[in-house]
Write a protein that holds these residues in place. Structure first.
Motif, mmCIF file in Angstrom:
data_model
loop_
_atom_site.group_PDB
_atom_site.id
_atom_site.type_symbol
_atom_site.label_atom_id
_atom_site.label_comp_id
_atom_site.label_asym_id
_atom_site.label_seq_id
_atom_site.Cartn_x
_atom_site.Cartn_y
_atom_site.Cartn_z
ATOM 1 N N ALA A 65 17.129 3.038 -21.626
ATOM 2 C CA ALA A 65 16.942 4.457 -21.312
ATOM 3 C C ALA A 65 15.564 4.691 -20.697
ATOM 4 N N ARG A 66 14.551 3.972 -21.190
ATOM 5 C CA ARG A 66 13.210 4.095 -20.604
ATOM 6 C C ARG A 66 13.199 3.577 -19.168
ATOM 7 N N GLU A 67 13.917 2.473 -18.907
ATOM 8 C CA GLU A 67 14.012 1.938 -17.550
ATOM 9 C C GLU A 67 14.743 2.920 -16.630
ATOM 10 N N ASP A 68 15.772 3.580 -17.165
ATOM 11 C CA ASP A 68 16.487 4.586 -16.389
ATOM 12 C C ASP A 68 15.549 5.748 -16.031
ATOM 13 N N ALA A 69 14.744 6.166 -17.005
ATOM 14 C CA ALA A 69 13.772 7.242 -16.752
ATOM 15 C C ALA A 69 12.777 6.811 -15.671
ATOM 16 N N LEU A 70 12.319 5.575 -15.739
ATOM 17 C CA LEU A 70 11.393 5.056 -14.722
ATOM 18 C C LEU A 70 12.041 5.095 -13.339
ATOM 19 N N ARG A 71 13.277 4.633 -13.230
ATOM 20 C CA ARG A 71 13.975 4.658 -11.935
ATOM 21 C C ARG A 71 14.103 6.085 -11.415
ATOM 22 N N ARG A 72 14.415 7.020 -12.299
ATOM 23 C CA ARG A 72 14.568 8.414 -11.875
ATOM 24 C C ARG A 72 13.242 9.014 -11.412
ATOM 25 N N LEU A 73 12.167 8.648 -12.081
ATOM 26 C CA LEU A 73 10.855 9.152 -11.664
ATOM 27 C C LEU A 73 10.457 8.606 -10.305
ATOM 28 N N ALA A 84 12.365 7.361 -7.898
ATOM 29 C CA ALA A 84 13.267 7.701 -6.797
ATOM 30 C C ALA A 84 12.822 8.991 -6.123
ATOM 31 N N ASN A 85 12.579 8.906 -4.840
ATOM 32 C CA ASN A 85 12.191 10.088 -4.061
ATOM 33 C C ASN A 85 13.472 10.697 -3.513
ATOM 34 N N ASP A 86 13.932 11.775 -4.158
ATOM 35 C CA ASP A 86 15.220 12.328 -3.748
ATOM 36 C C ASP A 86 15.145 13.745 -3.197
ATOM 37 N N ARG A 87 13.972 14.184 -2.812
ATOM 38 C CA ARG A 87 13.830 15.516 -2.242
ATOM 39 C C ARG A 87 13.434 15.397 -0.775
ATOM 40 N N PRO A 88 13.926 16.317 0.064
ATOM 41 C CA PRO A 88 13.665 16.208 1.507
ATOM 42 C C PRO A 88 12.234 16.566 1.921
ATOM 43 N N TYR A 140 0.820 -1.212 0.000
ATOM 44 C CA TYR A 140 0.000 0.000 0.000
ATOM 45 C C TYR A 140 0.852 1.259 0.000
ATOM 46 N N SER A 141 2.091 1.139 0.430
ATOM 47 C CA SER A 141 2.984 2.300 0.453
ATOM 48 C C SER A 141 3.549 2.638 -0.923
ATOM 49 N N ASP A 142 3.371 1.762 -1.908
ATOM 50 C CA ASP A 142 3.826 2.062 -3.265
ATOM 51 C C ASP A 142 2.974 3.198 -3.826
ATOM 52 N N THR A 143 3.623 4.305 -4.190
ATOM 53 C CA THR A 143 2.873 5.474 -4.658
ATOM 54 C C THR A 143 2.710 5.501 -6.167
ATOM 55 N N PHE A 144 3.475 4.695 -6.881
ATOM 56 C CA PHE A 144 3.367 4.611 -8.336
ATOM 57 C C PHE A 144 2.891 3.221 -8.712
ATOM 58 N N LEU A 145 2.111 3.143 -9.770
ATOM 59 C CA LEU A 145 1.790 1.847 -10.362
ATOM 60 C C LEU A 145 2.853 1.630 -11.434
ATOM 61 N N SER A 146 3.947 0.981 -11.047
ATOM 62 C CA SER A 146 5.135 0.884 -11.899
ATOM 63 C C SER A 146 4.841 0.266 -13.258
ATOM 64 N N GLY A 147 4.016 -0.753 -13.300
ATOM 65 C CA GLY A 147 3.682 -1.387 -14.582
ATOM 66 C C GLY A 147 2.998 -0.419 -15.532
ATOM 67 N N ARG A 148 2.044 0.333 -15.006
ATOM 68 C CA ARG A 148 1.340 1.307 -15.848
ATOM 69 C C ARG A 148 2.269 2.437 -16.287
ATOM 70 N N LEU A 149 3.128 2.885 -15.363
ATOM 71 C CA LEU A 149 4.062 3.951 -15.704
ATOM 72 C C LEU A 149 5.056 3.467 -16.757
ATOM 73 N N ARG A 150 5.561 2.245 -16.607
ATOM 74 C CA ARG A 150 6.488 1.665 -17.589
ATOM 75 C C ARG A 150 5.813 1.593 -18.969
ATOM 76 N N ASP A 151 4.565 1.127 -19.006
ATOM 77 C CA ASP A 151 3.833 1.027 -20.275
ATOM 78 C C ASP A 151 3.635 2.406 -20.907
ATOM 79 N N ALA A 152 3.312 3.406 -20.090
ATOM 80 C CA ALA A 152 3.097 4.762 -20.612
ATOM 81 C C ALA A 152 4.396 5.348 -21.162
ATOM 82 N N ILE A 153 5.501 5.126 -20.459
ATOM 83 C CA ILE A 153 6.791 5.631 -20.945
ATOM 84 C C ILE A 153 7.117 4.998 -22.298
ATOM 85 N N ALA A 154 6.883 3.701 -22.435
ATOM 86 C CA ALA A 154 7.155 3.012 -23.705
ATOM 87 C C ALA A 154 6.227 3.506 -24.809
#
Length: 99
Positions: free
Chosen positions: A66-74, A76-80, A42-56
């Protein structure tokens, strides 16, 4: 002054999205314990499968790595702070993700 619960606010938003033509799924369907789970927790904030499909779908000319790299960057929560993270995600949606 009456207060709204989180569930009431969510219901109003989901009704509005449904009126715009979106299909809304609840956790009984898409949750980790649902009939067709789309997230591991429940803590997953993205539906990774849907996001991966949309990026493709939106970037078929970009190599899969490169698409997988973009997915990882999206994902990744890197702001405080939540505000900064929302700004980062908005910028990524508007300007794209450099890979």
């Amino acid at each position: 002054m009456p207060t709204l619960t989180e569930a009431e606010v969510e219901a109003v938003l989901l009704d509005h999205l449904a009126a715009l033509g979106y299909t809304c799924l609840n956790d009984a369907v898409s949750g980790p314990d649902g009939a067709a789970p789309e997230r591991e927790a429940y803590s997953d904030t993205f539906l990774s499968g849907r996001l991966r499909d949309a990026i493709a779908r939106l970037n078929p000319q970009i190599p899969e790595d490169a698409r997988e790299d973009a997915l990882r960057r999206l994902i990744a929560n890197d702001r405080p702070s939540l505000i900064e993270e929302n700004r980062r995600l908005h910028r990524a949606m508007v300007e794209g993700v450099p890979v």
